[in-house]
Design an enzyme around this catalytic site. Structure first.
Site, PDB file in Angstrom:
ATOM      1  N   CYS A  38       0.817  -1.219   0.000  1.00  0.00           N
ATOM      2  CA  CYS A  38       0.000   0.000   0.000  1.00  0.00           C
ATOM      3  C   CYS A  38       0.847   1.265   0.000  1.00  0.00           C
ATOM      4  O   CYS A  38       0.325   2.357  -0.191  1.00  0.00           O
ATOM      5  CB  CYS A  38      -0.947   0.014   1.193  1.00  0.00           C
ATOM      6  N   ASP A  40       2.439   2.595   2.573  1.00  0.00           N
ATOM      7  CA  ASP A  40       2.510   3.292   3.858  1.00  0.00           C
ATOM      8  C   ASP A  40       3.901   3.153   4.464  1.00  0.00           C
ATOM      9  O   ASP A  40       4.538   2.103   4.356  1.00  0.00           O
ATOM     10  CB  ASP A  40       1.494   2.724   4.848  1.00  0.00           C
ATOM     11  N   CYS A  63      -2.132   6.506   4.293  1.00  0.00           N
ATOM     12  CA  CYS A  63      -3.562   6.799   4.288  1.00  0.00           C
ATOM     13  C   CYS A  63      -4.027   7.284   5.662  1.00  0.00           C
ATOM     14  O   CYS A  63      -3.274   7.279   6.636  1.00  0.00           O
ATOM     15  CB  CYS A  63      -4.329   5.546   3.880  1.00  0.00           C
ATOM     16  N   CYS A 107      -2.849  -1.530   8.811  1.00  0.00           N
ATOM     17  CA  CYS A 107      -2.287  -0.283   9.348  1.00  0.00           C
ATOM     18  C   CYS A 107      -1.975  -0.412  10.831  1.00  0.00           C
ATOM     19  O   CYS A 107      -0.973   0.114  11.309  1.00  0.00           O
ATOM     20  CB  CYS A 107      -3.248   0.885   9.142  1.00  0.00           C
TER      21      CYS A 107
END
Length: 129
Positions: A38, A40, A63, A107
């Site tokens: 992603c 991150d 995000c 996350c």
């Protein structure tokens, strides 16, 4: 209560007004983790006094969920002993945020992993001192 895209009010609060943002110059411990899928990237900086996380800051590129989980993990760890902070799990982070959409649970993994990496970095430095 969640909004139409599945984020709790608490996630939105931590995303819009994250706590403990920033960098600690010459930190006692530093952790950096990323998710290539992603994109991150999270960095956590800690200042330790007498085995307690006295100050903790983060810098996250990612995000809204990544920012919210970084903010929450720093809140959870601040003032805790290193042993207590090492016990903080992804589930603790998600629970404190009143849940995350399933596609965003990774996350909370990153946030807990970055915290643990910073603590391990500190412990390694202490062994060499």
């Amino acid at each position: 209560m969640t909004d139409q895209i599945g984020y709790s009010q608490k996630v939105m609060e931590h995303f819009m007004n994250p706590h403990n943002v920033g960098v600690i110059e010459n930190p006692d411990g530093y952790g950096k983790v990323g998710n290539p899928v992603c994109g991150d990237l999270m960095e956590i900086f800690i200042r330790v006094r007498e085995n307690v996380i006295e100050d903790i800051r983060f810098r996250t590129f990612g995000c809204g969920s990544a920012i919210a989980t970084s903010s929450m993990v720093t809140d959870l760890a601040k003032g805790k002993t290193l042993e207590e902070a090492l016990q903080i799990t992804r589930d603790d982070v998600a629970t404190e945020l009143e849940g995350l959409p399933p596609r965003k649970m990774h996350c909370s993994n990153l946030a807990a992993d970055a915290l643990h990496a910073a603590i391990r970095d500190y412990l390694e430095k202490e062994k060499k001192a």
